[in-house]
Design an enzyme around this catalytic site. Structure first.
Site, short mmCIF file in Angstrom:
data_model
loop_
_atom_site.label_atom_id
_atom_site.label_comp_id
_atom_site.label_asym_id
_atom_site.label_seq_id
_atom_site.Cartn_x
_atom_site.Cartn_y
_atom_site.Cartn_z
N LYS A 46 -1.81 -8.50 1.30
CA LYS A 46 -2.29 -7.75 2.18
C LYS A 46 -2.46 -6.42 1.83
CE LYS A 46 -3.74 -5.97 5.82
NZ LYS A 46 -3.93 -5.93 7.39
N CYS A 98 -5.13 1.33 8.62
CA CYS A 98 -4.69 0.42 7.71
C CYS A 98 -5.07 0.92 6.31
CB CYS A 98 -5.53 -0.95 7.81
SG CYS A 98 -5.21 -1.41 9.42
N1 SAJ Z 1 -15.73 3.05 4.51
C1 SAJ Z 1 -16.41 4.03 3.65
N2 SAJ Z 1 -17.43 3.54 2.75
C2 SAJ Z 1 -17.48 2.12 2.94
C3 SAJ Z 1 -16.75 1.23 3.77
C4 SAJ Z 1 -15.81 1.93 4.58
O1 SAJ Z 1 -16.40 5.07 3.96
O2 SAJ Z 1 -18.36 1.67 2.09
C5 SAJ Z 1 -14.48 3.72 5.49
C6 SAJ Z 1 -15.00 3.45 6.97
O3 SAJ Z 1 -15.93 4.34 7.45
C7 SAJ Z 1 -13.61 3.63 7.59
C8 SAJ Z 1 -12.66 3.16 6.56
O4 SAJ Z 1 -13.51 3.02 5.24
O5 SAJ Z 1 -13.41 5.03 7.73
C9 SAJ Z 1 -12.12 1.84 6.61
O6 SAJ Z 1 -13.05 0.93 7.42
P1 SAJ Z 1 -13.10 -0.53 6.99
O7 SAJ Z 1 -14.48 -1.29 7.83
O8 SAJ Z 1 -13.45 -0.54 5.46
O9 SAJ Z 1 -11.97 -1.32 7.36
P2 SAJ Z 1 -10.93 -1.28 8.67
O10 SAJ Z 1 -9.81 -0.10 8.45
O11 SAJ Z 1 -11.70 -1.14 9.87
O12 SAJ Z 1 -10.29 -2.78 8.58
C10 SAJ Z 1 -9.66 -3.10 7.09
C11 SAJ Z 1 -10.15 -4.34 6.74
N3 SAJ Z 1 -9.61 -4.61 5.35
C12 SAJ Z 1 -10.70 -5.03 4.48
O13 SAJ Z 1 -11.56 -4.84 4.48
C13 SAJ Z 1 -9.95 -5.32 3.03
C14 SAJ Z 1 -9.69 -5.44 7.34
O14 SAJ Z 1 -10.01 -6.75 7.29
C15 SAJ Z 1 -8.03 -5.45 7.67
O15 SAJ Z 1 -7.51 -6.33 8.81
C16 SAJ Z 1 -7.81 -4.16 8.41
O16 SAJ Z 1 -8.14 -3.18 7.56
C17 SAJ Z 1 -6.34 -4.08 8.44
O17 SAJ Z 1 -5.67 -4.03 9.74
O18 SAJ Z 1 -5.39 -3.86 7.85
#
Ligand code: SAJ
Length: 422
Positions: A212, A266
């Site tokens: 994870k 996360c």
């Molecule tokens: N972000 C960027 N650029 C990108 C992608 C994301 O700046 O290209 C930013 C987003 O705007 C946001 C942050 O990253 O601020 C996180 O967003 P996210 O959509 O990547 O992830 P979370 O936090 O909503 O959910 C993540 C997920 N993990 C992965 O994709 C590996 C989810 O599957 C997990 O269950 C969750 O964390 C968790 O609970 O750990």
């Protein structure tokens, strides 16, 4: 059936949907939370968190009598612990919520029960939880001392659902099952198979914990690469969005998108659990965190620069007469979750330091948290575009993408998401 009653400890973003989905499969579910207000809300058939469609599932589960919430643990056949695992000031993991959940359920455990840790945890946390349980219940045997003949089965099965898509991903995603013994894993699989349609893949508890952390660190490192590129390109006068589009034409390159920083509960937290265990080895993971954490201040500095340029181009105006609009406050597009949001942090900082008006456009929320109301006010997209001198794009919500040409017509734009340059 081995599981007549299932108890979920911690009714937050993971625990409540999980409890509701078990209940929707006609299992008796006892939800436990220390927050009396959350317990009362759920028992009224309502929810205290934001997640699409969850309100309907919880309402049905409560009114049909399958889900009930309480503050005090009761006997059950399986216990799922889904409590927060934040870090302390020094980025060390804080296991106190797991500790108190373990100590609270220990008195009601009975021979044959299954205890699953779902909270994202540093490596070794499941063994630690097992030790707390064993200490509280010397009359029962546990896998760390009795292996396959233990009275209590224990596993780590980390949640992996994406906020905003929780109900779908809970059912569809594959599940990593880290039992302390093979029998612990087998029992955990039979529990998850009540609703999981994805594959349940068996490993040990430590690998499941690390898996994870690895998933979220991998994403953090990838986003840090994109964010670092955006700062490099700014220095070199190159459009980073075009650059990434071009580089991604290569069949083995897939760069993510830069933004104002990494938010949520996360990805900005979990990598530290690796760093704190192995500080000497986890150099890249630590640096990625530092790069992503530095991005909000970089955006704030860009806004200050835009303000200085605006004043230079309009010498008849003072800073007090310059209006700034921040587009987006949520931590990512098309959700209304403002917690741990770099966009909210940036907008708040600008509002606190700029002497003129600062408004926010956030189509997904109706009101701002009380703490912000005085400094920052909400405005409609149209009004903000008419009244503002500087537009700061912090989140690429679909409403903003649809209004791209209107936004593009503004003279002074700081685009942290590549909405108009993309
Ligand atoms: N972000 C960027 N650029 C990108 C992608 C994301 O700046 O290209 C930013 C987003 O705007 C946001 C942050 O990253 O601020 C996180 O967003 P996210 O959509 O990547 O992830 P979370 O936090 O909503 O959910 C993540 C997920 N993990 C992965 O994709 C590996 C989810 O599957 C997990 O269950 C969750 O964390 C968790 O609970 O750990």
């Amino acid at each position: 059936m081995p599981f007549k009653t299932i108890s979920v400890i911690g009714l937050g973003y993971i625990g409540l949907p999980t409890a509701a989905v078990f209940a929707s499969r006609k299992k008796q579910v006892i939800g436990v939370d220390v927050n009396q207000n959350a317990v009362d809300t759920i028992n009224r058939g309502q929810i205290h968190i934001v997640e699409p469609d969850l309100d309907m599932v919880v309402h049905a589960a409560v009114t049909e009598g399958y889900l009930r919430a309480t503050t005090r643990p009761e006997p059950a056949d399986a216990f799922l612990i889904a409590v927060p695992t934040p870090f302390k000031g020094d980025h060390e993991p804080d296991l106190s919520y797991i500790e108190s959940a373990s100590k609270n359920i220990a008195p009601v455990l009975k021979k044959g029960d299954l205890v699953i840790l779902e909270s994202t945890s540093p490596v070794g946390a499941t063994e630690q939880m097992a030790a707390w349980l064993a200490e509280a219940r010397p009359d029962l045997s546990f896998p760390q001392t009795h292996g396959e003949s233990s009275d209590i089965r224990i596993a780590h099965c980390p949640e992996r659902v994406l906020p905003g898509h929780v109900l779908h991903e809970l059912v569809q995603n594959d599940r990593v099952i880290g039992g302390m013994t093979p029998k612990c894993s087998a029992l955990a699989i039979s529990l998850y198979k009540i609703f999981v349609q994805g594959e349940c893949i068996v490993t040990n508890a430590r690998t499941a914990e690390m898996c994870k952390l690895t998933e979220n660190s991998s994403r953090d490192v990838s986003i840090a690469f994109a964010n670092e590129l955006s700062m490099i390109c700014d220095k070199l006068d190159i459009n980073v969005w075009e650059l990434i589009r071009l580089a991604n034409r290569h069949p083995r390159v897939n760069i993510l998108q830069p933004g104002p920083g990494v938010g949520g509960h996360c990805i900005a937290v979990d990598p530290w659990f690796i760093v704190s265990k192995t500080p000497e080895q986890a150099r890249l993971i630590r640096t990625a965190r530092e790069v992503n954490d530095s991005k909000p201040q970089w955006v704030i500095d860009k806004v200050k620069l835009a303000l200085a340029e605006f004043l230079q181009a309009n010498p008849d105006k003072t800073a007090r007469e310059v209006s700034i609009a921040c587009f987006g406050l949520a931590f990512k597009p098309d959700i209304d979750d403002l917690r741990e949001s770099p966009a909210l942090f940036i907008a708040t900082e600008i509002a606190a330091t700029h002497s003129g008006q600062v408004v926010a456009v956030e189509p997904n929320v109706q009101t701002l948290p009380d703490t912000l109301n005085k400094k920052l006010s909400l405005n409609t997209l149209e009004q903000a575009l008419t009244e503002s001198d500087i537009v700061v794009i912090l989140v690429d919500h679909k409403e903003f993408k649809e209004a791209k040409s209107q936004i593009f017509a503004s003279n002074h734009i700081v685009d942290a998401r590549g909405l108009i340059s993309n």
